[in-house]
Scaffold this active site. Structure first.
Site, short mmCIF file in Angstrom:
data_model
loop_
_atom_site.label_atom_id
_atom_site.label_comp_id
_atom_site.label_asym_id
_atom_site.label_seq_id
_atom_site.Cartn_x
_atom_site.Cartn_y
_atom_site.Cartn_z
N ASP A 84 -8.77 4.24 -3.32
CA ASP A 84 -9.87 4.61 -2.36
C ASP A 84 -11.01 5.31 -2.85
O ASP A 84 -11.27 6.33 -2.66
CB ASP A 84 -9.15 5.28 -1.12
CG ASP A 84 -8.10 4.62 -0.37
OD1 ASP A 84 -8.05 3.46 -0.46
OD2 ASP A 84 -7.43 5.45 0.28
N GLU A 120 2.72 4.69 -4.47
CA GLU A 120 2.93 5.57 -5.29
C GLU A 120 4.25 6.18 -5.31
O GLU A 120 5.00 6.44 -6.76
CB GLU A 120 1.85 6.80 -5.21
CG GLU A 120 0.40 6.38 -5.49
CD GLU A 120 -0.11 5.84 -4.50
OE1 GLU A 120 -0.92 4.76 -4.47
OE2 GLU A 120 0.46 5.71 -3.17
N ASP A 129 0.88 -1.29 0.03
CA ASP A 129 -0.05 0.05 0.10
C ASP A 129 0.84 1.22 0.01
O ASP A 129 1.98 1.15 0.31
CB ASP A 129 -0.89 -0.04 1.16
CG ASP A 129 -2.01 0.98 0.99
OD1 ASP A 129 -2.37 1.23 -0.12
OD2 ASP A 129 -2.64 1.27 2.04
#
Length: 806
Positions: free
Chosen positions: A484, A415, A412
């Site tokens: 999300d 990026e 997670d």
């Protein structure tokens, strides 16, 4: 040591000079690549020297070329899009003219102008695409310009919510979280510097740096890629059809390895399970309410009791999880795998901060010290996944957890969610700024996990779920999700667009948090049911959300459970069909979710359709994305289609209103389809195809039909390479007074069923047959006139056989 330190200082000065803001380039600022001076040719590469630098063109398979411009004095990075083991290709040939070179691979021709060097491409002797001004390099920007033709539609750029055709859009190439997105987003978690054209070419700009992709926005007839640094290289791919284009692209950039069998089951997941007892209670609820489950995902509470302050511990919170090894062993006994979240951030407040510093794990600042910065979870450093000591340390954490019993990984915030541009990463080639490698961070992280698991646990198939990556990440077992998303109808609407855009560029396992993740004050039963219905026909079935509303169906009321349960079980019943789609993806690059424009390549308007999609070749799915509706508009491809739930027959080539109610999803099945199914089990560990139901959707308009079913042991990572699989083939032939359905078998693997009890179900059988024969001998059958369904049971020992329906 002195020379190495001096080199690091040089590169730090160089990369810090790159940290200038992006701007739109004006045409007057372009520089060409100079004039031809000389060339050399081998079977695998053309090298051209100009007065500006060096150009190398190399085939990547027979239908793709890597084109690498290397201007003198312009720093380069390695290729990330292409694998170390390159696709083999036929030998190149070259013709040398006064004004140009013509380089030919098996199907692609590159026409290279010697003066003010630019390249135009042909595919099978027809114009394909051409550089408009080729490479440009400025002090702060570098990139390429290509000419767009009138009427050309463009897919690409990765995860965005802006419609399927991205022409006329300028989009940032910088992976960035978009919390709670709905029906519009120009920048999201997984950007891709790649486009697919209706002219049947695919371009990948093999550059990991921050930049922009301008698809006819600034200049209507120009496609422009621009970045602050990185590699001045691109990949050009061609194909005769959209499927062959994707096949050629994934041959060049790498194919997705087969996921483990359990990846196709139901995941129990939320943000998040806080204790071992909560984990055990959750799985007890799945058993109590008769819901299959294959995996349980632990969010960040496994290493800390609070959201903030603990990231980077990367070790069990023993107060909440006193015996994780025993817990995971008990889960395995129940057929449930454990998936753990990890993040690449080590907080200065975490228990491992000093260990990370001492082991040289962290990305650096300009002074060569660990770079620290603040973000939502605390003050932090970032693991330098490009740096070998950091890779070794990070893998040691994963290895220890796998030895304890962890089966899959969830990466997670990759990026990375916060990544200052002046962060310095140490690649083997040189130091690079965060802005140069930002978009490839998740890709490199996935490579680390995948490669090391394959090395140290060679009998396992890695499951690597990541939020961000790069072109070619699929070769690392990469399973992306769409981030999300808002828990709302507006969040559900763009999910087909997002998955199709990614699937068409190799990322075929892109899926959404079923039910929606972010927000939502009260439970919306209809929205929840519709999202979980859609999940049956997407690559991964994983309800996940903030836990103010339970994402798991077992914690809702009986009505909700009864609505959802048949669909979760349908997911398990469809496993043979779904696993065959995985086989097609791993061998040919074909996406599991396929756009309608695959059906009619002469109708580019179909590109804009993101309300419906094909699940494999057999199913046409239209998710319900509005509340209270009784029907959906469906644009039917040619042929004949049947409503999966009602059996209603529709003639293709028209727009229909397909009825629906909350207990059904608008799903159609193509006439001529074979769909193998099994009984639902509590987990895929108990999967058994010795009892196989084979559905055939018969229609007299289909004279011949073919289907297949792939099967292996679900675990062996080398099943395809070593031929440890079986492939079942099904064929139908419509004769004047008879329908013949034949079965054949090839290959095999250890543990395969020695025989199968087949229940052949023929749909749309309008009359009761007067006779059914198996290899010429009459056999008993059942006929349901109301459902127009014929059922023929028989035993199959894998010999070639034919069922004849008279």
């Amino acid at each position: 040591m002195h020379n190495n330190t001096k080199s690091l200082r040089h590169w730090r000065r160089h990369v810090l000079a790159l940290l200038l803001p992006l701007s739109v380039i004006t045409p007057q600022s372009y520089a060409d690549f100079g004039n031809y001076q000389s060339h050399s040719l081998t079977d695998t590469q053309l090298t051209i020297i100009t007065d500006e630098g060096q150009l190398k063109i190399a085939p990547q398979g027979d239908h793709a070329l890597e084109v690498h411009y290397a201007p003198t004095g312009v720093a380069q990075l390695p290729s990330f899009a292409l694998p170390e083991q390159r696709a083999t290709a036929s030998a190149l040939s070259l013709k040398n003219f006064n004004d140009r070179l013509e380089l030919t691979s098996q199907s692609l021709k590159a026409i290279i102008q010697k003066h003010n060097l630019t390249i135009a491409y042909e595919f099978k002797n027809k114009p394909l695409v051409a550089e408009e001004a080729g490479l440009f390099v400025q002090d702060s920007l570098r990139g390429f310009r290509f000419a767009l033709t009138h009427g050309e539609k463009i897919i690409g750029g990765g995860q965005r919510v802006m419609g399927m055709d991205r022409r006329g859009q300028r989009m940032p190439l910088y992976n960035k979280a978009h919390y709670g997105y709905k029906t519009q987003s120009n920048q999201m978690y997984y950007s891709l510097p790649a486009v697919l054209s209706t002219n049947k070419y695919l371009l990948v700009f093999d550059n990991s740096a921050s930049g922009n992709l301008d698809i006819g926005a600034t200049e209507s007839d120009v496609l422009q890629f621009e970045a602050v640094g990185g590699r001045t290289s691109y990949l050009i791919v061609a194909g005769e059809s959209y499927p062959s284009l994707i096949e050629n692209y994934t041959l060049a950039t790498g194919r997705q390895p087969l996921p483990p069998r359990w990846a196709f089951g139901n995941f129990a997941s939320r943000f998040g399970y806080r204790t071992e007892q909560e984990v055990r209670d959750t799985l007890a609820a799945y058993r109590e309410h008769d819901f299959p489950v294959d995996a349980l995902v632990l969010d960040l509470y496994w290493f800390g009791k609070d959201i903030k302050g603990h990231m980077g511990n990367l070790e069990w919170d023993r107060k909440a999880f006193p015996n994780p090894t025993a817990m995971m062993a008990d889960l395995k006994k129940a057929g449930v795998k454990t998936v753990l979240i990890t993040e690449p951030f080590i907080l200065t407040s975490s228990s491992r901060w000093q260990e990370a510093v001492e082991n040289d794990v962290l990305a650096q600042n300009a002074a060569g010290k660990p770079k620290t910065f603040n973000f939502y979870f605390g003050n932090t450093g970032l693991i330098d996944v490009f740096h070998r000591p950091a890779q070794h340390w990070f893998w040691s954490v994963y290895q220890n957890l796998m030895l304890q019993g962890v089966d899959g990984w969830w990466g997670d915030l990759g990026e990375p969610e916060v990544h200052p541009d002046d962060t310095l990463h140490r690649l083997p080639e040189r130091v690079a700024a965060g802005s140069e490698v930002h978009n490839v961070y998740g890709h490199q992280w996935a490579k680390l996990v995948y490669d090391q698991q394959r090395k140290h646990f060679p009998d396992t198939r890695p499951l690597v779920m990541m939020r961000a990556g790069f072109a070619g990440s699929q070769r690392f077992g990469f399973i992306p999700w769409t981030g999300d998303v808002a828990r709302s109808w507006a969040g559900l609407k763009p999910q087909v667009e997002l998955s199709l855009q990614m699937s068409l560029l190799g990322l075929a396992y892109t899926h959404s948090d079923l039910g929606g993740f972010a927000g939502g004050e009260t439970f919306d039963q209809e929205l929840y049911v519709r999202w979980l219905q859609y999940g049956v026909f997407q690559p991964v079935y994983r309800p996940h959300a903030q836990d103010n509303i339970a994402p798991e169906p077992v914690f809702h009321d009986q009505t909700t459970r009864d609505l959802v349960r048949p669909f979760v079980k349908l997911r398990y019943q469809l496993f043979p069909y779904n696993y065959t789609l995985a086989y097609e993806n791993s061998t040919r690059g074909m996406p599991l979710m396929r756009p309608l424009f695959f059906e009619d390549e002469s109708a580019p308007a179909l590109i804009d359709n993101s309300t419906s999609y094909l699940w494999g070749d057999a199913f046409l799915v239209t998710p319900v994305t509005e509340a209270g509706i009784k029907s959906v508009s469906v644009q039917l491809p040619k042929g004949v289609w049947f409503d999966y739930f009602s059996g209603q027959r529709y003639r293709g080539g028209q727009i229909i209103e397909q009825p629906t109610e909350l207990a059904t999803l608008p799903v159609l099945v193509r006439a001529g389809s074979f769909i193998p199914m099994v009984a639902a089990t509590q987990s895929t560990r108990d999967y058994d195809s010795s009892q196989l139901t084979l559905h055939y959707y018969h229609d007299k308009t289909v004279e011949r039909a073919h289907g297949k079913m792939y099967e292996d042991d679900g675990r062996n990572p080398n099943a395809l390479r070593d031929g440890q699989f079986e492939l079942l083939s099904f064929n139908a032939k419509q004769l004047r007074n008879r329908l013949d359905i034949s079965l054949s078998h090839a290959g095999g693997y250890s543990g395969q069923p020695p025989q199968r009890n087949i229940k052949l179900v023929v749909h749309n059988q309008s009359r009761k047959p007067r006779r059914v024969a198996l290899e010429g001998e009459s056999v008993p059958f059942a006929y349901d006139g109301d459902a127009q369904r014929l059922i023929v049971p028989f035993n199959w020992q894998h010999q070639n056989l034919t069922v004849s329906i008279h």
